[in-house]
Design a protein around this motif. Structure first.
Motif: not given
Length: 226
Positions: A194, A172, A198, A222, A210, A174-175, A215-219
């Motif tokens: 972001t 994972a 997309r 990616y 989907k 971070r941006r 995939t997105t790792v919330w908080g």
């Protein structure tokens, strides 16, 4: 170091930018309106375009649209506008980065160098030459991605983002990490990442809403799922 096309109708800003770029060894051509920018960019493609959004005759977004439709030359946008929508539209059109006015000329030179480094196509000596995840294949030296054997039309930045994520599967990021590792800078709005994620999903995922791979790792940010 490279040929830069600067497009800005503000003579004061343009003179400063030209001076700083030339001091760093760049060859700079300056035009002050959008119509001339399109003509010059297509007649004699530069290594990179520094492009203001607010231009006479043809605005910067339209310049970016016309040029990127025919030539994958990297683009850094200059904008005095504060609205996020303008920046997002520019990134959607294929711009590699943007700098908001007022800006530091040294920061702009740093961004130019970072974009040119990332689009130079160099492959690390100890890095992989091919990345694979099912029917998604990335040929690193050729800077080409294939989905089920069909080439995927990625911009230089989208390719770098995909190759970086695939090189570190299940990790994972971070941006802000991706900004530094892929864009080569700590400056800039993280929404740039972001937007590129997309766009990348729209090109490689069967259902971008989907995603199977990116995939997105919330908080957090990616992750690439092989």
């Amino acid at each position: 170091m490279g040929r830069i096309l600067l497009v800005d109708d503000d003579h004061t800003v343009a003179e400063v930018v030209v001076r700083y770029l030339e001091l760093d060894g760049f060859e700079v051509e300056w035009v002050a309106d959008g119509r001339a920018a399109v003509d010059r960019a297509l007649a004699d493609p530069p290594d990179l375009i520094v492009l203001d959004l607010m231009l006479p005759h043809v605005d910067g977004l339209e310049v970016c649209r016309r040029v990127r439709a025919l030539n994958p030359v990297p683009v850094i946008m200059l904008t005095a506008r504060s609205e996020e929508s303008d920046r997002v539209v520019g990134l959607d059109l294929g711009a590699d980065d943007y700098v908001s006015k007022p800006f530091s000329p040294r920061e702009l030179v740093s961004r130019v160098k970072a974009v040119l480094r990332r689009t130079a196509g160099a492959t690390p000596a100890n890095g992989p030459t091919k990345l694979e995840a099912g029917d998604l294949v990335v040929d690193v030296p050729a800077r080409q991605a294939f989905l089920r054997g069909t080439p995927v039309p990625l911009t230089a930045r989208e390719f770098e983002l995909l190759a970086h994520l695939m090189s570190h599967p299940r990790r994972a990021f971070r941006r802000e990490e991706l900004m530094e590792r892929v864009w080569g800078t700590r400056f800039g709005d993280h929404s740039t990442v972001t937007v590129h994620v997309r766009r990348l999903r729209e090109k490689i995922e069967d259902d971008p809403a989907k995603p199977r791979w990116v995939t997105t790792v919330w908080g957090v940010g990616y992750r690439f799922e092989p």
